[in-house]
Design an enzyme around this catalytic site. Structure first.
Site, short mmCIF file in Angstrom:
data_model
loop_
_atom_site.label_atom_id
_atom_site.label_comp_id
_atom_site.label_asym_id
_atom_site.label_seq_id
_atom_site.Cartn_x
_atom_site.Cartn_y
_atom_site.Cartn_z
N ARG A 61 0.84 -1.20 0.00
CA ARG A 61 0.00 0.00 0.00
C ARG A 61 0.87 1.25 0.00
NH1 ARG A 61 -4.34 -0.12 4.49
NH2 ARG A 61 -2.44 -0.71 5.52
N LYS A 169 4.46 -17.96 9.01
CA LYS A 169 3.92 -18.23 10.31
C LYS A 169 3.58 -16.91 11.02
CE LYS A 169 6.64 -18.09 13.84
NZ LYS A 169 7.25 -16.76 14.01
N HIS A 199 10.93 -20.86 9.09
CA HIS A 199 12.28 -20.65 8.52
C HIS A 199 13.35 -21.47 9.25
CE1 HIS A 199 12.75 -17.59 11.69
NE2 HIS A 199 14.06 -17.66 11.48
N LYS A 203 17.30 -23.82 8.01
CA LYS A 203 18.65 -23.63 8.55
C LYS A 203 19.46 -24.91 8.33
CE LYS A 203 17.23 -20.21 11.93
NZ LYS A 203 17.96 -18.96 11.92
N GLU A 237 17.33 -15.48 22.61
CA GLU A 237 17.64 -14.28 21.82
C GLU A 237 18.05 -13.16 22.77
OE1 GLU A 237 15.05 -13.65 18.14
OE2 GLU A 237 13.66 -14.33 19.67
N ASP A 256 4.64 -17.46 19.20
CA ASP A 256 5.59 -16.94 18.21
C ASP A 256 6.65 -17.99 17.86
OD1 ASP A 256 6.90 -15.06 16.60
OD2 ASP A 256 8.22 -14.44 18.23
N HIS A 261 8.83 -23.13 15.66
CA HIS A 261 10.25 -23.50 15.55
C HIS A 261 10.63 -24.61 16.53
CE1 HIS A 261 10.25 -19.98 13.17
NE2 HIS A 261 10.58 -19.10 14.08
N LYS A 359 13.30 -13.77 24.98
CA LYS A 359 13.96 -12.57 24.44
C LYS A 359 14.70 -11.89 25.59
CE LYS A 359 11.07 -11.83 20.47
NZ LYS A 359 11.90 -12.24 19.33
C1 BG6 Z 1 10.73 -15.43 14.18
C2 BG6 Z 1 10.06 -14.84 15.39
O1 BG6 Z 1 9.97 -16.49 13.68
O2 BG6 Z 1 12.02 -15.91 14.53
C3 BG6 Z 1 10.92 -13.74 16.00
O3 BG6 Z 1 8.80 -14.29 15.02
C4 BG6 Z 1 12.32 -14.23 16.24
O4 BG6 Z 1 10.34 -13.27 17.22
C5 BG6 Z 1 12.89 -14.88 14.98
O5 BG6 Z 1 13.12 -13.13 16.61
C6 BG6 Z 1 14.25 -15.49 15.23
O6 BG6 Z 1 14.79 -15.98 14.05
P1 BG6 Z 1 16.34 -16.29 13.91
O7 BG6 Z 1 16.47 -16.92 12.58
O8 BG6 Z 1 17.05 -14.97 14.03
O9 BG6 Z 1 16.68 -17.18 15.04
#
Ligand code: BG6
Length: 506
Positions: A61, A169, A199, A203, A237, A256, A261, A359
């Site tokens: 947009r 996701k 994702h 990896k 993280e 999340d 994951h 986090k």
């Molecule tokens: C995402 C989450 O799927 O993965 C984020 O929504 C997270 O909150 C991220 O920070 C972490 O990805 P990676 O590849 O940096 O470990």
């Protein structure tokens, strides 16, 4: 001299290049597109893995033309791409970009998108092939899917080529919404053309988990409850929530990360050998594991959620979660979650799987630690072995991708003192070629039509069946506070201590 096949990539099998196609990215000005998708597309182009007839189409947009899109894409790629900058590669890629401005509820914009794709068949030889990447808030999925249905954009048949959809996701907010979403996607696209992105599966080390387990004889015989004491899966993280307050506060760590994951990592760790290395066969085995997961009977003892308070990280003072921009001052959303899960199969009954994510923890690290039982008997004196821990096999997903084996070894000297030592395999040292970014791998797989690394419907649903009761248990409860820069709330340590165990310090 015979080349070392680990170091000399020249005799690798030639990579497959997708058929001519277009990649349409919805939400192309968003965070994910800028930091991950556009750079990954450049990296693929740079590695020669995109077809000659390839068109990148952005939809968002903004009152933009193709040039504005090019400026954004260039900046993203220059800032975040993995491979070196090559202006010629960029120019070739940019000859074939298009931007379609519009909002998701605007019929005209979707009609323009549909006719643009039609024109590209002739002008750019894409043969009707197109993949649509939904890099947009999940609440927008239904309206976009309806537009695709209305314009006939999703139909393979009507367009004389393949049409695929990529959904980011989280897939839904709970089981009910995931079922609705899956139903909607499957109404518009044929199931084989739906690619749900997690994702983590892209990896390299996650894929290596399958190689480790199923290409070797060494590990599989001990990969069961006879030898394994417990498994710890950690995704830590150091970052906070950044500018994602709206999304994150409505989501929380369990939805999340745990739902997708971490449960995917658990499934790959615990699954049986697939009958072949195909999307179907791997999904069958992962689904069996996900369906065999149970929560412990008393969640007060085995499920902990936390929220980061202010603290210090890497020498900097950081805000508490409730003081982040746009986060309500009384938010109950968790930024940390830890839970014990059990896998009720013959192989795993009695072996707890401890999962945790958070986090603002001391550092960024993701690992799977398989902790073995102690040797049943030690023929050495107790004092000589008091520093000996459990054998551990640790698969480090990131950073410093690799595998570490921890085992007891004699300390040099005249006494028979035995202590833990580590043996490391580091990707970066054994292979000269750097691993592709997860998104590079996954976007390429979408264009090739290879669904091996994408979770199926049934996996998503089975995962929500694990998470829903957890969320219900937590609803309305205050999360434990933990100071930013610490390894989560004390309650998480107590949870393991109650089972006679401790978390690893990764
Ligand atoms: C995402 C989450 O799927 O993965 C984020 O929504 C997270 O909150 C991220 O920070 C972490 O990805 P990676 O590849 O940096 O470990």
């Amino acid at each position: 001299m015979t080349p070392n096949p680990l170091r000399d990539p020249s005799d690798r099998r030639l990579p497959r290049v997708p058929e001519p196609c277009a990649l349409v990215v919805f939400g192309v000005t968003g965070d994910l597109a800028r930091k991950k998708l556009l750079p990954a597309i450049y990296d693929l182009a740079n590695r020669g893995l995109l077809p000659t007839d390839f068109v990148l189409l952005g939809f968002a947009r903004r009152d933009w033309g193709d040039e504005d899109f090019e400026t954004l894409a260039r900046k993203s790629a220059q800032q975040h791409a993995r491979t070196a900058w090559d202006e010629q590669v960029w120019q070739r890629l940019m000859n074939d970009i298009k931007f379609v401005p519009g909002s998701f509820d605007d019929d005209d914009s979707f009609d323009t998108l549909a006719s643009t794709l039609d024109e590209l068949r002739e002008s750019h030889g894409i043969r009707g092939n197109a993949a649509f990447y939904l890099s947009i808030p999940p609440s927008m999925f239904p309206v976009v899917l309806k537009q695709m249905e209305r314009t006939g954009m999703a139909s393979n048949k009507a367009n004389g080529g393949w049409r695929r959809i990529v959904v980011e996701k989280p897939f839904g907010h709970d089981l009910k919404s995931a079922l609705e979403l899956n139903g909607l996607v499957d109404d518009v696209f044929t199931p084989g053309d739906v690619f749900r992105i997690d994702h983590y599966l892209g990896k390299e080390t996650v894929q290596n988990l399958m190689a480790l387990r199923f290409a070797n004889q060494l590990f599989e015989p001990v990969w069961n409850s006879n030898f394994v004491d417990s498994v710890q899966i950690t995704m830590a993280e150091d970052v906070g929530i950044g500018g994602r307050a709206a999304f994150y506060d409505a989501t929380g760590a369990a939805r999340d990360v745990l739902q997708n994951h971490l449960l995917q990592l658990l499934a790959l760790t615990a699954m049986e050998e697939p009958v072949e290395f195909s999307a179907e066969a791997i999904a069958v085995e992962k689904i069996k594991v996900l369906r065999a997961i149970t929560l412990p009977p008393d969640l007060t003892k085995h499920a902990v959620r936390g929220q980061y308070d202010q603290g210090w990280l890497a020498g900097e003072r950081v805000k508490g979660y409730r003081h982040e921009d746009l986060v309500p001052a009384d938010s109950l959303t968790e930024t940390y979650a830890a839970v014990r899960l059990d896998v009720q199969t013959r192989r795993w009954a009695g072996v707890p799987f401890y999962l945790r994510t958070g986090k603002r923890l001391p550092r960024r690290v993701t690992e799977i630690a398989v902790v073995f039982k102690k040797a049943p008997h030690l023929p050495f004196s107790k004092t000589d072995t008091e520093e000996l821990g459990h054998n551990q096999l640790v698969i480090r997903v990131q950073p410093d991708e690799g595998i570490t084996m921890k085992f007891g070894s004699k300390v040099p000297g005249s006494a028979m003192e035995v202590r833990d030592v580590s043996m490391d395999f580091l990707y970066g040292e054994s292979f000269t070629e750097a691993s592709p970014e997860a998104y590079e791998r996954l976007i390429l797989d979408v264009l090739l039509g290879d669904a091996t690394l994408f979770p199926r419907n049934a996996e998503v649903e089975a995962s929500w069946r694990v998470i829903d009761p957890l969320e219900e248990f937590w609803a309305g409860q205050q999360p434990y506070l933990y100071r930013a820069g610490e390894w989560g709330p004390k309650a998480a340590d107590e949870m393991l201590a109650a089972d006679g165990r401790t978390w690893r310090r990764p």
